[in-house]
Write an enzyme that holds these catalytic residues in place. Structure first.
Site, PDB file in Angstrom:
ATOM      1  N   GLY A  53       0.694  -1.308  -0.310  1.00 35.61           N
ATOM      2  CA  GLY A  53      -0.040   0.001  -0.177  1.00 35.61           C
ATOM      3  C   GLY A  53       0.864   1.272   0.140  1.00 35.61           C
ATOM      4  O   GLY A  53       2.195   1.319   0.302  1.00 35.61           O
ATOM      5  N   GLU A  73       6.200  -1.707  -4.826  1.00 36.76           N
ATOM      6  CA  GLU A  73       6.269  -2.313  -3.753  1.00 36.76           C
ATOM      7  C   GLU A  73       6.624  -4.037  -3.693  1.00 36.76           C
ATOM      8  O   GLU A  73       6.963  -4.541  -2.963  1.00 36.76           O
ATOM      9  CB  GLU A  73       5.123  -2.217  -2.608  1.00 36.76           C
ATOM     10  CG  GLU A  73       5.207  -0.805  -1.938  1.00 36.76           C
ATOM     11  CD  GLU A  73       4.551  -0.576  -0.706  1.00 36.76           C
ATOM     12  OE1 GLU A  73       3.888  -1.706  -0.211  1.00 36.76           O
ATOM     13  OE2 GLU A  73       4.571   0.360  -0.123  1.00 36.76           O
ATOM     14  N   GLU A 123      10.616  -8.888   4.288  1.00 35.86           N
ATOM     15  CA  GLU A 123      10.404 -10.068   3.428  1.00 35.86           C
ATOM     16  C   GLU A 123       9.479  -9.670   2.484  1.00 35.86           C
ATOM     17  O   GLU A 123       8.316  -8.964   2.844  1.00 35.86           O
ATOM     18  CB  GLU A 123       9.910 -11.286   4.396  1.00 35.86           C
ATOM     19  CG  GLU A 123      10.948 -11.821   5.339  1.00 35.86           C
ATOM     20  CD  GLU A 123      10.128 -12.949   6.037  1.00 35.86           C
ATOM     21  OE1 GLU A 123       9.375 -13.600   5.581  1.00 35.86           O
ATOM     22  OE2 GLU A 123      10.669 -12.853   7.331  1.00 35.86           O
TER      23      GLU A 123
END
Length: 149
Positions: A53, A73, A123
């Site tokens: 996000g 992202e 991660e």
């Protein structure tokens, strides 16, 4: 697409200490099945899994923001599927201030690219079930919409 920019910490704190921040949170469906979740390396919710996000920029549509945030992202190129609703974080700690984030939840599907994490992630992975230690509102939203259990 809109001009790419990033607020300084000073500007971010000044603005979002006064008004809500509009955000998109993404349910990214991977071609291989499952959705992308990221373990945060930054506050808020450091060490917790969450949906990808980010902030919607001025003059940027929700769809444009979703495509940009997914690429930044997750590394994936995505296609808009649909809007699923919203999540409201009225008292989210960001450094020394509390901000009010309103997040529109968007479902997208992978159409290309390669899975990779950005600097804000410890991660990244593709999940078919919810891992331990997630952002409570994100995981509640996923369960509520029968996306992952």
């Amino acid at each position: 697409m809109s001009q790419q920019f990033r607020l300084s910490d000073e500007d971010f704190n000044y603005i979002y200490n006064k008004v809500p921040r509009l955000n998109v949170d993404l349910i990214v469906h991977a071609k291989e099945g499952g959705i992308v979740l990221i373990k945060r390396a930054i506050e808020p919710y450091i060490g917790s899994f969450h949906l990808p996000g980010g902030t919607v920029y001025k003059n940027e549509t929700i769809v444009e923001a979703s495509i940009r945030v997914a690429k930044n992202e997750t590394g994936f190129d995505v296609e808009f599927v649909k809007q699923l609703g919203f999540m409201d974080f009225p008292n989210e700690k960001r450094g020394d201030i509390f901000v009010h984030t309103v997040s529109i939840v968007i479902e997208v599907k992978e159409i290309g690219g390669e899975l990779k994490k950005d600097n804000n992630a410890k991660e990244i992975g593709i999940f078919t079930t919810l891992p331990e230690n997630g952002v409570p509102k994100h995981f509640a939203f996923l369960r509520e919409h029968n996306i992952l259990n």
